[in-house]
Scaffold this motif. Sequence first.
Motif, PDB file in Angstrom:
ATOM      1  N   LYS A  73       0.839  -1.191   0.000  1.00 29.78           N
ATOM      2  CA  LYS A  73       0.000   0.000   0.000  1.00 29.78           C
ATOM      3  C   LYS A  73       0.877   1.245   0.000  1.00 29.78           C
ATOM      4  O   LYS A  73       2.030   1.218   0.428  1.00 29.78           O
ATOM      5  N   PHE A  74       0.287   2.328  -0.465  1.00 22.73           N
ATOM      6  CA  PHE A  74       0.909   3.642  -0.367  1.00 22.73           C
ATOM      7  C   PHE A  74       0.114   4.452   0.644  1.00 22.73           C
ATOM      8  O   PHE A  74      -1.096   4.642   0.482  1.00 22.73           O
ATOM      9  N   TYR A  75       0.761   4.940   1.688  1.00 28.29           N
ATOM     10  CA  TYR A  75       0.075   5.721   2.708  1.00 28.29           C
ATOM     11  C   TYR A  75       1.079   6.614   3.419  1.00 28.29           C
ATOM     12  O   TYR A  75       2.291   6.394   3.371  1.00 28.29           O
ATOM     13  N   LEU A  76       0.562   7.662   4.070  1.00 26.22           N
ATOM     14  CA  LEU A  76       1.404   8.524   4.890  1.00 26.22           C
ATOM     15  C   LEU A  76       1.322   8.085   6.335  1.00 26.22           C
ATOM     16  O   LEU A  76       2.152   7.354   6.831  1.00 26.22           O
ATOM     17  N   ASP A  77       0.276   8.516   7.019  1.00 26.68           N
ATOM     18  CA  ASP A  77       0.090   8.142   8.416  1.00 26.68           C
ATOM     19  C   ASP A  77      -0.929   7.022   8.578  1.00 26.68           C
ATOM     20  O   ASP A  77      -0.866   6.255   9.536  1.00 26.68           O
ATOM     21  N   ASP A  78      -1.883   6.941   7.672  1.00 23.33           N
ATOM     22  CA  ASP A  78      -2.979   5.986   7.812  1.00 23.33           C
ATOM     23  C   ASP A  78      -2.885   4.899   6.759  1.00 23.33           C
ATOM     24  O   ASP A  78      -3.082   5.148   5.565  1.00 23.33           O
ATOM     25  N   ASN A  79      -2.578   3.681   7.221  1.00 27.91           N
ATOM     26  CA  ASN A  79      -2.541   2.517   6.342  1.00 27.91           C
ATOM     27  C   ASN A  79      -3.922   1.859   6.374  1.00 27.91           C
ATOM     28  O   ASN A  79      -4.115   0.796   6.942  1.00 27.91           O
ATOM     29  N   ARG A  80      -4.887   2.546   5.771  1.00 26.06           N
ATOM     30  CA  ARG A  80      -6.277   2.113   5.909  1.00 26.06           C
ATOM     31  C   ARG A  80      -6.873   1.720   4.569  1.00 26.06           C
ATOM     32  O   ARG A  80      -6.782   2.460   3.592  1.00 26.06           O
ATOM     33  N   THR A  81      -7.474   0.536   4.548  1.00 25.64           N
ATOM     34  CA  THR A  81      -8.226   0.073   3.382  1.00 25.64           C
ATOM     35  C   THR A  81      -9.578  -0.424   3.876  1.00 25.64           C
ATOM     36  O   THR A  81      -9.641  -1.426   4.585  1.00 25.64           O
ATOM     37  N   PRO A  82     -10.669   0.260   3.543  1.00 25.38           N
ATOM     38  CA  PRO A  82     -11.970  -0.128   4.087  1.00 25.38           C
ATOM     39  C   PRO A  82     -12.474  -1.452   3.521  1.00 25.38           C
ATOM     40  O   PRO A  82     -12.135  -1.832   2.398  1.00 25.38           O
ATOM     41  N   VAL A  83     -13.271  -2.148   4.325  1.00 23.76           N
ATOM     42  CA  VAL A  83     -13.942  -3.364   3.871  1.00 23.76           C
ATOM     43  C   VAL A  83     -15.438  -3.193   4.083  1.00 23.76           C
ATOM     44  O   VAL A  83     -15.880  -2.424   4.951  1.00 23.76           O
ATOM     45  N   ASP A  84     -16.229  -3.899   3.310  1.00 27.43           N
ATOM     46  CA  ASP A  84     -17.680  -3.871   3.471  1.00 27.43           C
ATOM     47  C   ASP A  84     -18.106  -4.781   4.612  1.00 27.43           C
ATOM     48  O   ASP A  84     -17.365  -5.687   5.021  1.00 27.43           O
ATOM     49  N   TYR A  85     -19.314  -4.548   5.094  1.00 25.96           N
ATOM     50  CA  TYR A  85     -19.829  -5.356   6.198  1.00 25.96           C
ATOM     51  C   TYR A  85     -19.857  -6.835   5.816  1.00 25.96           C
ATOM     52  O   TYR A  85     -19.581  -7.708   6.642  1.00 25.96           O
ATOM     53  N   GLU A  86     -20.165  -7.128   4.554  1.00 26.33           N
ATOM     54  CA  GLU A  86     -20.255  -8.514   4.094  1.00 26.33           C
ATOM     55  C   GLU A  86     -18.908  -9.224   4.163  1.00 26.33           C
ATOM     56  O   GLU A  86     -18.849 -10.459   4.147  1.00 26.33           O
ATOM     57  N   ASP A  87     -17.815  -8.444   4.236  1.00 29.85           N
ATOM     58  CA  ASP A  87     -16.477  -9.034   4.295  1.00 29.85           C
ATOM     59  C   ASP A  87     -15.977  -9.206   5.721  1.00 29.85           C
ATOM     60  O   ASP A  87     -14.804  -9.543   5.934  1.00 29.85           O
ATOM     61  N   LEU A  88     -16.853  -8.956   6.695  1.00 27.65           N
ATOM     62  CA  LEU A  88     -16.506  -9.148   8.104  1.00 27.65           C
ATOM     63  C   LEU A  88     -17.075 -10.481   8.579  1.00 27.65           C
ATOM     64  O   LEU A  88     -18.244 -10.782   8.326  1.00 27.65           O
ATOM     65  N   PRO A  89     -16.283 -11.302   9.285  1.00 24.11           N
ATOM     66  CA  PRO A  89     -16.813 -12.564   9.794  1.00 24.11           C
ATOM     67  C   PRO A  89     -17.803 -12.319  10.928  1.00 24.11           C
ATOM     68  O   PRO A  89     -17.650 -11.357  11.702  1.00 24.11           O
ATOM     69  N   GLN A  90     -18.794 -13.174  11.042  1.00 25.99           N
ATOM     70  CA  GLN A  90     -19.805 -13.007  12.086  1.00 25.99           C
ATOM     71  C   GLN A  90     -19.187 -13.091  13.473  1.00 25.99           C
ATOM     72  O   GLN A  90     -19.621 -12.407  14.399  1.00 25.99           O
ATOM     73  N   ASN A  91     -18.148 -13.921  13.615  1.00 24.83           N
ATOM     74  CA  ASN A  91     -17.531 -14.031  14.950  1.00 24.83           C
ATOM     75  C   ASN A  91     -16.898 -12.724  15.389  1.00 24.83           C
ATOM     76  O   ASN A  91     -16.855 -12.412  16.586  1.00 24.83           O
ATOM     77  N   LEU A  92     -16.425 -11.905  14.434  1.00 25.38           N
ATOM     78  CA  LEU A  92     -15.858 -10.597  14.767  1.00 25.38           C
ATOM     79  C   LEU A  92     -16.951  -9.636  15.215  1.00 25.38           C
ATOM     80  O   LEU A  92     -16.796  -8.916  16.219  1.00 25.38           O
ATOM     81  N   VAL A  93     -18.060  -9.630  14.500  1.00 24.55           N
ATOM     82  CA  VAL A  93     -19.191  -8.771  14.872  1.00 24.55           C
ATOM     83  C   VAL A  93     -19.728  -9.172  16.236  1.00 24.55           C
ATOM     84  O   VAL A  93     -20.012  -8.318  17.093  1.00 24.55           O
ATOM     85  N   ASN A  94     -19.865 -10.472  16.475  1.00 22.96           N
ATOM     86  CA  ASN A  94     -20.352 -10.953  17.774  1.00 22.96           C
ATOM     87  C   ASN A  94     -19.429 -10.527  18.906  1.00 22.96           C
ATOM     88  O   ASN A  94     -19.884 -10.087  19.973  1.00 22.96           O
ATOM     89  N   ALA A  95     -18.131 -10.671  18.677  1.00 25.38           N
ATOM     90  CA  ALA A  95     -17.163 -10.285  19.717  1.00 25.38           C
ATOM     91  C   ALA A  95     -17.241  -8.793  20.002  1.00 25.38           C
ATOM     92  O   ALA A  95     -17.146  -8.357  21.157  1.00 25.38           O
ATOM     93  N   LEU A  96     -17.417  -7.992  18.959  1.00 29.42           N
ATOM     94  CA  LEU A  96     -17.510  -6.540  19.125  1.00 29.42           C
ATOM     95  C   LEU A  96     -18.738  -6.162  19.952  1.00 29.42           C
ATOM     96  O   LEU A  96     -18.639  -5.388  20.902  1.00 29.42           O
ATOM     97  N   VAL A  97     -19.886  -6.710  19.608  1.00 29.34           N
ATOM     98  CA  VAL A  97     -21.127  -6.386  20.314  1.00 29.34           C
ATOM     99  C   VAL A  97     -21.079  -6.901  21.743  1.00 29.34           C
ATOM    100  O   VAL A  97     -21.435  -6.185  22.696  1.00 29.34           O
ATOM    101  N   ALA A  98     -20.632  -8.138  21.941  1.00 28.81           N
ATOM    102  CA  ALA A  98     -20.598  -8.733  23.279  1.00 28.81           C
ATOM    103  C   ALA A  98     -19.648  -7.981  24.199  1.00 28.81           C
ATOM    104  O   ALA A  98     -19.901  -7.843  25.398  1.00 28.81           O
ATOM    105  N   SER A  99     -18.568  -7.481  23.655  1.00 28.77           N
ATOM    106  CA  SER A  99     -17.553  -6.833  24.485  1.00 28.77           C
ATOM    107  C   SER A  99     -17.796  -5.341  24.680  1.00 28.77           C
ATOM    108  O   SER A  99     -17.518  -4.797  25.754  1.00 28.77           O
TER     109      SER A  99
END
Length: 781
Positions: A73-99
């Motif tokens: 990647k090419f970046y200065l301070d932020d090495n950020r590449t967005p992903v869509d919700y459909e590309d997030l695993p359900q276990n990650l969403v569950n962990a986020l909400v539960a925590s």
Amino acid sequence: MAKAKKKNTNKGFYKYIKWFWILFFGGVISIVLIFQLAAWGYLGEMPEFQHLENPQTNLASQIISSDGSTLGKFYLDDNRTPVDYEDLPQNLVNALVASEDIRFYDHSGIDAIGFARALFFLGKRGGASTLSQQLARQIYVGPRSRNLVETIKQKIKEWVIATQLERRYTKEEIIKMYLNIYDFGNNADGIRSASRIYFGKEPIDLKIEESAMLVGMLQNSSLYNPLRREELTWNKRNLVLSQLAKYDYISDVEKDSLQPMKINLNYNPENHREGLATYFRMYLQGFMNKWIKENPKPAIEGERDTWSLYLDGLRIYTTIDSRMQANAEEAVQEHMERLQAEFFHQNTPDRNSTAPFLDLEKSEIDGIMERAMKNSDRWREMKRQGKSEKDIRASFNKKTEMTVFDWKSDAHEKDTVMTPIDSIRYYKMFLRTAMMSMEPQTGHVKAWVGGVDYRHFQYDNVYQGARQAGSTFKPFVYAAAIDQLRLSPCYELPDTQYCIEAEKHGNPEPWCPKNSEGKFSGEMYTLKRALANSKNSVTAQLIDRVGPKSVVSIVKNLGITGEIPEVPSIALGTHDINVYEMVGAYGTFVNQGVYVKPVMVTRIEDKNGTVLFEYVPETKDVLSKEVSYAMVNLMEGVTQGGSGTRLRTTGYDKWRPEYKEIITGYPYEFKNPIAGKTGTTQNQSDGWFMGMVPNLVTGVWVGGDDRAIHFKTITYGQGASMALPIWALYMKKNYANEELGVSDGEFPKPENMSINLDCTKPAVDPEKDKDLDDDLDDLDF
């Protein structure tokens, strides 16, 4: 009396009721007013409506390989590449909400229950910030102030923005935005970078325990840093797993099986000097900067009027195949480490007092070191600071701590103390290399290795470096002869001393080149046999017949730039050419005479997927199909009975005490058709190998930083020893992966071939075969 008392009591009761409602409605109105004042910006600047609709974040531009992997990647301070919700695993969403926010799906930005709990227990049983509030703080509000009044203002702004976010976005969009915006540390901006950097995978492939670790980092990525505080991060991860079990996202049995597991990192740092295809990425940076200057950005209110490679989230689709690139880098590492060990062995002070330089006087060496010193970053930086030359020179003789390249360490670098001038000499000891691999039919470059380690050798020898081509230039002379004189690969010329008259090349003396072995056999050599054995005598006769001008004309049409003098000596490769142009030129022979300019970028898109650039092939008809196939047939002779024969050998084992191991030589055993050409320049300063199969052309160069840095003898200093092994190792790895589709078949032959290819003489006579076997016994690579 009793009635009067009761009346007074009722009056007092109604008084309390009245004040209760006054205070209640007054409080509600006050809260509403405070929220409204915050929304109007009286408590500090608030984002505008359109900014809420399109929250701006700095997005890194992605470099995408032809097989769909992210090369970097090419970046200065932020090495950020967005992903869509459909590309997030359900276990990650569950962990986020539960925590972080178990009532996330039930509130509208503010969790009243959580707020009441936090207020009653003074925050000892958890805070009250919802995911929406945390997102508001990340994007718009900023870090907490230590001033109580400012903190209250910030909290109110969070509430206001959170409710506005909830009205304008779905719950899934808020989760996506939150995970994409968070800084996970170590250049891991956003969940995709974090997933790739810490675990070497895309977010959708995260396991439960991996998702739990990343969610645990959300509270404080600096504190819960798995690289620095593994145990603390492990405990936090297990707390997230407990939350998952508490709210029935996983079972207690699953929690109990996951919690004892260690954190299994697969750390893949993403920065500009590490990772895959570093040299190619730096070339690409220059390509993109030029493209940005030539292509203005469409005018959009509130946005920059020029594209930013580091902030606009461009998607750059390249021709590089990440698997072939990895094979190329591994091949370079394997061979160069061993070749360098032999170079060190031969250039110890007792064997070469002027190491690493050979055949130079002290004054010549001093001149090389002086130029290197003045071209160094240290000299330029101190000059920019206004330092005097005396002070600059003095700084080169002061010992300082530094990290230098070292083949022997696992990380290929070590910490040491030396003077900067000694570090220059130290780096002169290391051999350099370049390798490029291209699909000849499309011009798509599949692999690009500009050196042994970009962190310490940042000069790209593929594109920036140009060195004498040596015998790899000879096929261009043969091509001109076959094209213009209609000669056959079976046409014979004598291996005798041949001189070209002085008036033909402008020198006072005739040009009488010698063969590399310094003698002439007097035999008749077919063109195929002569090229296979790199006979200078035959090449001189050919360029005299067609003329240097004709050769230069063909070379220019084959994509080789720069001024090439129209003199006979160019036949032996005296002109400097880079690997990039050589591969493009050789690709023409395999592509039936059509030159295709090498291409590295096929498409550029903006962050929304809009196509901004699409590659249009640049081609030119240079040779006929018959001449091109005749040239391929000629160069097949190189690997059948010439300097490339070792590609066919079975190898041997030899004990080398200086390595304390058995060295295996040439275990390649290729059976498939291979066309190629080795090249070695004067004093063994440059070693080349150009290798071709029907759908892949690869060029390799190896040499020192200066021409005075080279092996003393031809045993190790020839292209067949320095460069050819890299090609062989690379192709072995390619063939081991059938998905790459690298051809092992015959080169396509044109119909009605009129040029005779059926030579009656053998490619190499028995005596030459014997000499070749003797040479192999002396080699170790």
